[in-house]
Design a protein around this motif. Sequence first.
Motif, PDB file in Angstrom:
ATOM      1  N   PRO A  36     -18.607  -0.669 -30.585  1.00 50.00           N
ATOM      2  CA  PRO A  36     -20.039  -0.635 -30.283  1.00 50.00           C
ATOM      3  C   PRO A  36     -20.515   0.776 -30.012  1.00 50.00           C
ATOM      4  O   PRO A  36     -19.714   1.700 -29.859  1.00 50.00           O
ATOM      5  CB  PRO A  36     -20.153  -1.501 -29.034  1.00 50.00           C
ATOM      6  N   ALA A  37     -21.806   0.932 -29.933  1.00 49.23           N
ATOM      7  CA  ALA A  37     -22.422   2.220 -29.650  1.00 49.23           C
ATOM      8  C   ALA A  37     -23.091   2.157 -28.289  1.00 49.23           C
ATOM      9  O   ALA A  37     -24.210   1.682 -28.176  1.00 49.23           O
ATOM     10  CB  ALA A  37     -23.458   2.557 -30.722  1.00 49.23           C
ATOM     11  N   PRO A  38     -22.441   2.616 -27.209  1.00 47.91           N
ATOM     12  CA  PRO A  38     -22.999   2.446 -25.867  1.00 47.91           C
ATOM     13  C   PRO A  38     -24.363   3.082 -25.673  1.00 47.91           C
ATOM     14  O   PRO A  38     -25.150   2.610 -24.892  1.00 47.91           O
ATOM     15  CB  PRO A  38     -21.953   3.132 -24.975  1.00 47.91           C
ATOM     16  N   HIS A  39     -24.666   4.169 -26.378  1.00 47.63           N
ATOM     17  CA  HIS A  39     -25.941   4.859 -26.165  1.00 47.63           C
ATOM     18  C   HIS A  39     -26.933   4.597 -27.282  1.00 47.63           C
ATOM     19  O   HIS A  39     -27.894   5.327 -27.427  1.00 47.63           O
ATOM     20  CB  HIS A  39     -25.724   6.375 -26.078  1.00 47.63           C
ATOM     21  N   GLY A  40     -26.677   3.569 -28.079  1.00 46.28           N
ATOM     22  CA  GLY A  40     -27.522   3.376 -29.246  1.00 46.28           C
ATOM     23  C   GLY A  40     -27.104   4.274 -30.388  1.00 46.28           C
ATOM     24  O   GLY A  40     -27.724   4.302 -31.427  1.00 46.28           O
ATOM     25  N   GLN A  41     -26.026   5.046 -30.201  1.00 46.64           N
ATOM     26  CA  GLN A  41     -25.482   5.895 -31.238  1.00 46.64           C
ATOM     27  C   GLN A  41     -23.973   5.728 -31.226  1.00 46.64           C
ATOM     28  O   GLN A  41     -23.390   5.277 -30.254  1.00 46.64           O
ATOM     29  CB  GLN A  41     -25.806   7.373 -30.993  1.00 46.64           C
ATOM     30  N   ILE A  42     -23.322   6.088 -32.327  1.00 44.07           N
ATOM     31  CA  ILE A  42     -21.883   6.087 -32.356  1.00 44.07           C
ATOM     32  C   ILE A  42     -21.417   7.412 -31.784  1.00 44.07           C
ATOM     33  O   ILE A  42     -21.885   8.472 -32.166  1.00 44.07           O
ATOM     34  CB  ILE A  42     -21.366   5.914 -33.794  1.00 44.07           C
ATOM     35  N   LEU A  43     -20.496   7.349 -30.840  1.00 46.61           N
ATOM     36  CA  LEU A  43     -20.145   8.533 -30.075  1.00 46.61           C
ATOM     37  C   LEU A  43     -18.853   9.161 -30.552  1.00 46.61           C
ATOM     38  O   LEU A  43     -18.052   8.566 -31.247  1.00 46.61           O
ATOM     39  CB  LEU A  43     -20.003   8.158 -28.591  1.00 46.61           C
ATOM     40  N   GLY A  44     -18.655  10.394 -30.109  1.00 44.98           N
ATOM     41  CA  GLY A  44     -17.394  11.077 -30.289  1.00 44.98           C
ATOM     42  C   GLY A  44     -17.060  11.295 -31.753  1.00 44.98           C
ATOM     43  O   GLY A  44     -17.910  11.553 -32.592  1.00 44.98           O
ATOM     44  N   VAL A  45     -15.758  11.203 -32.061  1.00 42.75           N
ATOM     45  CA  VAL A  45     -15.309  11.393 -33.427  1.00 42.75           C
ATOM     46  C   VAL A  45     -16.026  10.427 -34.363  1.00 42.75           C
ATOM     47  O   VAL A  45     -16.345  10.753 -35.494  1.00 42.75           O
ATOM     48  CB  VAL A  45     -13.784  11.191 -33.515  1.00 42.75           C
ATOM     49  N   PHE A  46     -16.343   9.226 -33.880  1.00 43.47           N
ATOM     50  CA  PHE A  46     -16.964   8.231 -34.736  1.00 43.47           C
ATOM     51  C   PHE A  46     -18.399   8.580 -35.095  1.00 43.47           C
ATOM     52  O   PHE A  46     -18.969   8.012 -36.016  1.00 43.47           O
ATOM     53  CB  PHE A  46     -16.908   6.857 -34.061  1.00 43.47           C
ATOM     54  N   ASP A  47     -18.994   9.494 -34.360  1.00 44.48           N
ATOM     55  CA  ASP A  47     -20.341   9.931 -34.711  1.00 44.48           C
ATOM     56  C   ASP A  47     -20.338  10.602 -36.080  1.00 44.48           C
ATOM     57  O   ASP A  47     -21.360  10.690 -36.747  1.00 44.48           O
ATOM     58  CB  ASP A  47     -20.864  10.898 -33.654  1.00 44.48           C
ATOM     59  N   LEU A  48     -19.171  11.066 -36.492  1.00 39.52           N
ATOM     60  CA  LEU A  48     -19.046  11.746 -37.774  1.00 39.52           C
ATOM     61  C   LEU A  48     -18.703  10.780 -38.895  1.00 39.52           C
ATOM     62  O   LEU A  48     -18.575  11.183 -40.037  1.00 39.52           O
ATOM     63  CB  LEU A  48     -17.945  12.812 -37.680  1.00 39.52           C
ATOM     64  N   LEU A  49     -18.552   9.503 -38.582  1.00 35.65           N
ATOM     65  CA  LEU A  49     -18.100   8.544 -39.570  1.00 35.65           C
ATOM     66  C   LEU A  49     -19.269   8.099 -40.433  1.00 35.65           C
ATOM     67  O   LEU A  49     -19.871   7.049 -40.216  1.00 35.65           O
ATOM     68  CB  LEU A  49     -17.442   7.341 -38.889  1.00 35.65           C
ATOM     69  N   ARG A  50     -19.599   8.921 -41.410  1.00 34.36           N
ATOM     70  CA  ARG A  50     -20.652   8.579 -42.349  1.00 34.36           C
ATOM     71  C   ARG A  50     -20.076   7.945 -43.610  1.00 34.36           C
ATOM     72  O   ARG A  50     -20.784   7.317 -44.380  1.00 34.36           O
ATOM     73  CB  ARG A  50     -21.453   9.832 -42.697  1.00 34.36           C
ATOM     74  N   ASP A  51     -18.783   8.158 -43.826  1.00 33.92           N
ATOM     75  CA  ASP A  51     -18.100   7.591 -44.976  1.00 33.92           C
ATOM     76  C   ASP A  51     -16.937   6.742 -44.500  1.00 33.92           C
ATOM     77  O   ASP A  51     -16.301   7.046 -43.489  1.00 33.92           O
ATOM     78  CB  ASP A  51     -17.584   8.700 -45.900  1.00 33.92           C
ATOM     79  N   ALA A  52     -16.659   5.690 -45.228  1.00 36.73           N
ATOM     80  CA  ALA A  52     -15.523   4.844 -44.890  1.00 36.73           C
ATOM     81  C   ALA A  52     -14.223   5.610 -45.094  1.00 36.73           C
ATOM     82  O   ALA A  52     -14.160   6.584 -45.862  1.00 36.73           O
ATOM     83  CB  ALA A  52     -15.525   3.593 -45.760  1.00 36.73           C
ATOM     84  N   SER A  53     -13.194   5.192 -44.402  1.00 36.17           N
ATOM     85  CA  SER A  53     -11.902   5.848 -44.555  1.00 36.17           C
ATOM     86  C   SER A  53     -10.787   4.825 -44.422  1.00 36.17           C
ATOM     87  O   SER A  53     -10.944   3.780 -43.791  1.00 36.17           O
ATOM     88  CB  SER A  53     -11.723   6.953 -43.509  1.00 36.17           C
ATOM     89  N   VAL A  54      -9.665   5.129 -45.042  1.00 35.02           N
ATOM     90  CA  VAL A  54      -8.442   4.345 -44.914  1.00 35.02           C
ATOM     91  C   VAL A  54      -7.349   5.306 -44.478  1.00 35.02           C
ATOM     92  O   VAL A  54      -7.022   6.249 -45.195  1.00 35.02           O
ATOM     93  CB  VAL A  54      -8.057   3.656 -46.233  1.00 35.02           C
ATOM     94  N   GLY A  55      -6.821   5.086 -43.282  1.00 34.02           N
ATOM     95  CA  GLY A  55      -5.780   5.958 -42.751  1.00 34.02           C
ATOM     96  C   GLY A  55      -4.596   5.148 -42.289  1.00 34.02           C
ATOM     97  O   GLY A  55      -4.624   3.918 -42.261  1.00 34.02           O
ATOM     98  N   MET A  56      -3.539   5.859 -41.920  1.00 35.92           N
ATOM     99  CA  MET A  56      -2.324   5.192 -41.469  1.00 35.92           C
ATOM    100  C   MET A  56      -1.759   5.955 -40.277  1.00 35.92           C
ATOM    101  O   MET A  56      -1.366   7.113 -40.417  1.00 35.92           O
ATOM    102  CB  MET A  56      -1.298   5.108 -42.595  1.00 35.92           C
TER     103      MET A  56
END
Length: 334
Positions: A119-139
């Motif tokens: 979830p976005a506690p402030h109405g925004q995505i915070l921290g590193v996830f604020d930069l998540l504009r593109d999907a990613s697949v990691g391991m």
Amino acid sequence: MTATSHDRLLTALVVHLHSTSVCSIGQGWRLAFAPFETITVHHVLSGSGSVQVGNDPPMPYTPGSVILVPPRLGHVVGDAGAEAREVSAEDHCGPFADGLAAFTAGTTPETLLLCGSIPAPHGQILGVFDLLRDASVGMPAGDVGHGVFDLMRAEVAAPGIGTAAITEALMKACLVTLLRARLRLVDRGLLQSPLPGDPRLARAALTVLEKPGAPHTVASLAERAGMSRASFADHFARVLGSGPMEFVQSVRLRAAARLLQTTDLPLKAVASAVGYADPSSLSRAFRVTYGMDLTSYRNLGDQAWSGPPGVEPREPSPVTGNFQGGEEKCEPSD
């Protein structure tokens, strides 16, 4: 409240993730998910296939992959074959265990996913996830990442009371492991910095985040960034909206809030752990930000949240998009 870059970085490793569902996808099938307001996280427990987000090209996944999908983007997961049958996840939803939902496509499972939302506690995505504009697949790498996936598989194979809490804790551990690896790659210059424009600032910020109690100074952080003291202080303030030592203090206070909320450590030990000479010094700084002294904050118990006053977590909308207040609103499919 509008979170500054400063605040977003401080919460980079504070992961408010909620376990929501288990997805079973058979060979020759795909599940289509409508756009959600939260980040969607899929942990691939078994199977191989692809995920397509929006109109982007499909990305392959294998067992042990973590799929991150930004908010407000629909996505399709499953068999990558041209003949695969695609069905809506919302139309193929039923109960799993302990309040989790089950999404099923096909009869013989090929891909098994453990899913959650951030979830976005402030109405925004915070921290590193604020930069998540593109999907990613990691391991996630290393023994911790592999071990967490083994525990997820075991819990999903034999679910019961407490499954939601156990899977949520395991998913958070996996995600933090992945984030830690990404931040360290940034530190080595192998990924784009989570700070706009300059990976040198990320090296300094990561040093503070990993060791908030260390004797940081502007000079030591500038050296870590490989910049002159004056240039570092100026650039840091312009990018993050505050000076380096204000950032250090904010990280230390958040670390102290977490220790007060989650441990019974003596106040002297809390102060020492986060870089303050004594509890009085910590308490003075803590009161300015949190509006109360250390003991009062600790006494809040479960009501406490490791953020400044007036910033409360928002109740999440789970990955299904059809839950409110934790109650399942979808019906089992035929």
